[in-house]
Scaffold this active site. Structure first.
Site: not given
Lengths: 445, 432
Positions: B136, B139, B204-205, B347, B357, B380
């Site tokens: 580990n 942590c 890990n976090t 739609c 857009c 586009c």
């Protein structure tokens, strides 16, 4: 169009062909992919879920809904079919409002349950269009006779075949499905679904169907016991209760089950004759199915009369609302006194009822409703069960796994004691009896 | 049904779904329930050295982030390593492994960054019959303040050093769990590899404060008026984790390093995505904490259905399949031209694509008086924002323009050949 709703007496072709088609289309349209995802997203994946407990076949509902939400509807179908091989029909006919959906926590939270029935249909329809998901175990050499090709018999036969047994199913009629085919409203099972389901179920193999054969009509229980290792009875309730009211033998007074059967088997609904004024006597699902379908066939006035109060009616609140939304009038707390008419029915006279000291009594006030067609839907009874089997409450007495008082005979579905008379209950009983038969036969070694 | 059997660095398990070292794997009771539910393996919650166990706070340990409908998409955690005695944990590990020999049992470890501490704990863990250990180094709260966890994981030299000790003092396979709280995940992975690690696991976090109470002005979760940062996990971190896994998988130096993927995995699809980007198996925590151990059933059935549909017979056929397609931006084909297309039948006329857009992109969608929304191909740029904000699946799609046709926006012919930025004329350092 020769006839319409106002045509006197009993008449066919009260509606135009498009009206028939529209009236008898799917009661609930199937969910699209988008609708299914939105519906599935509402499930909380409850622990030890109330919906699962409320399902007589204990389908793992949270799991199958999660499987739908992760794009694996076939896995969802597997989850359903492993518990309930008639999950396709149950998705259509289950009174979900009194089973899984009634106890859904989102019903509690918002008054709007997750659409469990429709989601089940979404998953099962998808799989049934593709293939049969299961294959049989190695042949055990055991033979089992199943009497009755209704939900209980079919569920039993399928589970037995799955476990490698060879099954012969006998049925008095010309095709399988039982009440799924002959006894429920047409708008709950459109496009000949009951027959497609039977064909799909049988595709597992190992099940031989013998139609036009009934106990006492080519079949004897003793011969079956001699020829097979076990016998399962799923013979339903073929007897019909009498009204016990004067004049019930008049013309155009019929059993609702016969009317529903005619309707289900009619190739052209326009040829079915229905009265201008129809009276249905009874308070169950059969009464609702007969009343609603009379209305949908074009009857001008349809009245359902039930001898007790709304709360005692065995048709669910949803079914009652369905009936009234289609224009059926429901009269509670009234019992039939006599059918009036010269040869054929013209009206029915009723007495209002009330309960005194727990007993239903007439109040003394009466009324009369015009009726050129009267349907009796006051319950069915066991008929043709083998002699010698113990009965309980007018049905074949069985234990928790479906065994009768004869150790070689099991029974399930409407003919057996215990449980509600529902398709899903019949499936559970047939399945559990099959498991017990399997256990018994394989333990003998 | 497909065979989900997994062999990760020689550790076999019936499926590639392990529970990560975390609160769900802290005790025998939980782990037995996990195995009964069908999990292929667990990484037992991190053990510390012998002696008085560490202590945890007695207030809230978790904070959360919700999407609509109170769906927990991010979880923040300030719980430390196990606060139960070492010997008790070891007894329980041994008992569970004995009863579930077919499941993977990995033990997570965190002791001070001293050779003696590691040398002492490794034999007692080995004695339990565990299949492997996970170091580990991840942590980010509490233990890091004491020079352990992420404090080690943020220094590649320490990672290499401790990994080497572990490989020296135990025969068990060694997995090094990496912290994402660094700038370049490839550095610690390379260090683990140099130290001889059999695999890395990540992520890990992530350091986090989930929210602030605006009545008391305290960060959440709040302990007696104060809050401290915790470790963030759950579905919200999945994209970060996927990228870090891919970074290691496509790094030449670590291309052969085995990876156990972690980070917001909730469904079979999440798991398959990690595996496609190079993870040999996956570890799960938040989804189990949110829904219970039963979710593994959906992971099993879903992965199995996917493999059947793609005629795969082994999970190894998924592993790494997307790695060759994970590139740097400069590698992308600039001659690829697409345009958004709106399916008018699907739609529902909400107008979200138009708002997105018109206000924030390229004014490439038109809106009629009767709410018909259409793409303007001459505006586009195929940014995909309309697809993402549309509430209906598959209503808006991106359609590739065929080579030889004219891109209405630029007036140029769409080229068939691949060409990227490195050769683009606008690039001052292009290599023509």
């Amino acid at each position: 169009m020769p006839n319409d709703a106002q045509t006197h007496g009993i008449a066919d072709h009260r509606l135009s062909p498009p009206d028939y088609a529209d009236n008898f289309s799917d009661l609930h349209a199937p969910l699209s992919d988008h609708e299914a995802l939105v519906a599935a997203d509402r499930c909380y994946f409850c622990h030890d879920a109330p919906c699962m407990d409320a399902c007589p076949t204990t389908i793992d509902i949270p799991l199958f809904i999660r499987q739908i939400s992760t794009g694996t509807a076939d896995s969802a179908a597997n989850t359903i079919f492993s518990q309930n091989i008639l999950g396709g029909m149950c998705a259509r006919v289950c009174p979900t409002e009194t089973l899984c959906e009634e106890v859904c926590v989102r019903e509690t939270a918002e008054g709007k349950p997750v659409l469990i029935g429709l989601l089940q249909r979404y998953a099962t329809d998808g799989m049934m269009a593709k293939a049969h998901p299961f294959s049989r175990a190695a042949d055990t050499g055991k033979k089992i006779a199943v009497i009755g090709a209704g939900p209980a018999g079919l569920a039993c036969a399928h589970r037995l075949s799955l476990n490698g047994h060879t099954v012969t199913v006998f049925d008095a009629r010309t095709k399988g499905g039982g009440l799924n085919e002959f006894g429920i409203a047409a708008y709950k099972s459109v496009d000949d679904f009951a027959q497609s389901e039977v064909t799909w179920l049988l595709s597992i193999g190992g099940i031989d169907m013998k139609y036009d054969t009934a106990l006492g009509n080519g079949l004897s229980i003793d011969a079956l016991k001699a020829d097979y290792d076990a016998v399962f009875l799923g013979i339903g309730l073929s007897g019909v209760n009498a009204l016990r009211a004067e004049g019930e033998d008049k013309d155009n007074v019929r059993d609702a089950v016969d009317f529903i059967e005619d309707l289900r088997q009619a190739p052209d609904l326009g040829t079915l004759k229905v009265g201008r004024h129809v009276v249905v006597i009874g308070g169950g699902m059969t009464a609702v199915d007969a009343a609603v379908q009379s209305k949908l066939l074009g009857a001008e006035n349809v009245t359902m009369v039930y001898r007790r109060g709304k709360g005692r009616m065995s048709a669910s609140g949803f079914e009652q609302e369905l009936a009234t939304s289609k224009g059926v009038r429901i009269i509670y707390n009234a019992a039939p006194l006599r059918v009036i008419g010269n040869g054929a029915a013209q009206a029915v006279e009723f007495a209002y009822t009330h309960t005194v000291d727990g007993k239903l009594e007439n109040t003394g006030e009466t009324f009369t409703i015009a009726a050129d067609q009267v349907f009796k839907a006051i319950g069915q009874t066991l008929d043709g069960a083998p002699k010698g089997l113990k009965l309980s409450g007018g049905k074949i007495k069985v234990d928790a796994v479906g065994q009768t008082s004869d150790p070689a005979i099991w029974a399930g579905g409407d003919c057996a004691s215990g449980g509600d008379d529902l398709t899903v209950t019949a499936v559970a009983e047939g399945r559990d009896a099959a498991d017990d038969i399997h256990k018994t036969l394989t333990a003998e070694g | 049904m497909a065979d989900l059997t997994s062999n990760f660095i020689g550790i076999k398990s019936p499926n590639p779904f392990w529970l990560a070292s975390a609160p769900p794997t802290d005790k025998e009771y939980n782990v037995r329930r996990a195995f009964e539910a069908g999990w292929g393996g667990v990484v037992w919650k991190t053990l510390g050295e012998e002696g008085p166990p560490i202590v945890n706070v007695n207030g809230p340990r978790y904070g959360g982030i919700y999407s609509g409908d109170r769906r927990l998409i991010g979880l923040n955690n300030i719980e430390l390593i196990t606060d139960r005695p070492l010997q008790q944990n070891l007894r329980e590990i041994k008992a569970v492994k004995r009863d579930y020999p077919d499941r993977a049992m990995i033990v997570s470890l965190m002791v001070p960054c001293e050779e003696e501490a590691w040398k002492t704990i490794l034999p007692v863990v080995e004695e339990t019959g565990a299949d492997g250990i996970e170091l580990n180094f991840g942590c980010p709260h509490g233990m890091a303040e004491r020079g352990m966890g992420a404090a080690v994981g943020q220094v590649p030299e320490y990672i290499e050093m401790v990994t080497r000790w572990c490989k020296q003092y135990t025969r068990m396979p060694v997995i090094v769990k990496l912290t994402p709280n660094i700038t370049d995940i490839r550095m610690p992975a390379e260090a683990a590899m140099r130290g001889g690690a059999d695999a890395v696991s990540l992520i890990n976090t992530i350091n986090s404060i989930t929210s602030v109470n605006l009545d008391t002005f305290t960060p959440e979760p709040t302990i007696d008026g104060w809050g401290a940062h915790g470790g963030y996990c759950g579905p919200a971190v999945k994209p970060i984790a996927l990228n870090m896994v891919a970074e290691i998988a496509r790094n030449e130096a670590t291309a052969n390093l085995q990876i156990s993927g972690i980070g917001g995995i909730s469904t079979w699809r999440d798991a398959a995505e990690f595996m496609a980007l190079g993870a040999g198996n996956v570890q799960v925590c938040t989804a189990a904490m949110t829904y219970g151990f039963k979710i593994v059933q959906e992971m099993i059935s879903g992965l199995s259905q996917y493999m059947d549909e793609h005629e795969m017979t082994s999970t190894s056929e998924i592993v790494g399949r997307a790695v060759p397609n994970a590139k740097d931006w400069q590698d992308l084909n600039l001659n690829y031209i697409a345009k958004a297309k709106i399916d008018q039948d699907l739609c529902i006329k909400c107008g979200r694509c138009f708002a997105a857009c018109e206000d924030t992109s390229h004014q490439a969608i038109s809106m009629s008086d009767d709410r018909v929304f259409e793409v303007k191909n001459d505006e586009c740029i195929a940014c995909n924002l309309c697809v993402l904000v549309c509430p209906v699946e598959n209503c808006i799609s991106m359609e590739q323009q065929a080579a030889g046709t004219i891109d209405e926006r630029t007036g140029k012919v769409v080229e068939a050949e691949y060409a990227n930025w490195t050769t683009h004329p606008n690039n001052p350092s292009s290599v023509m």
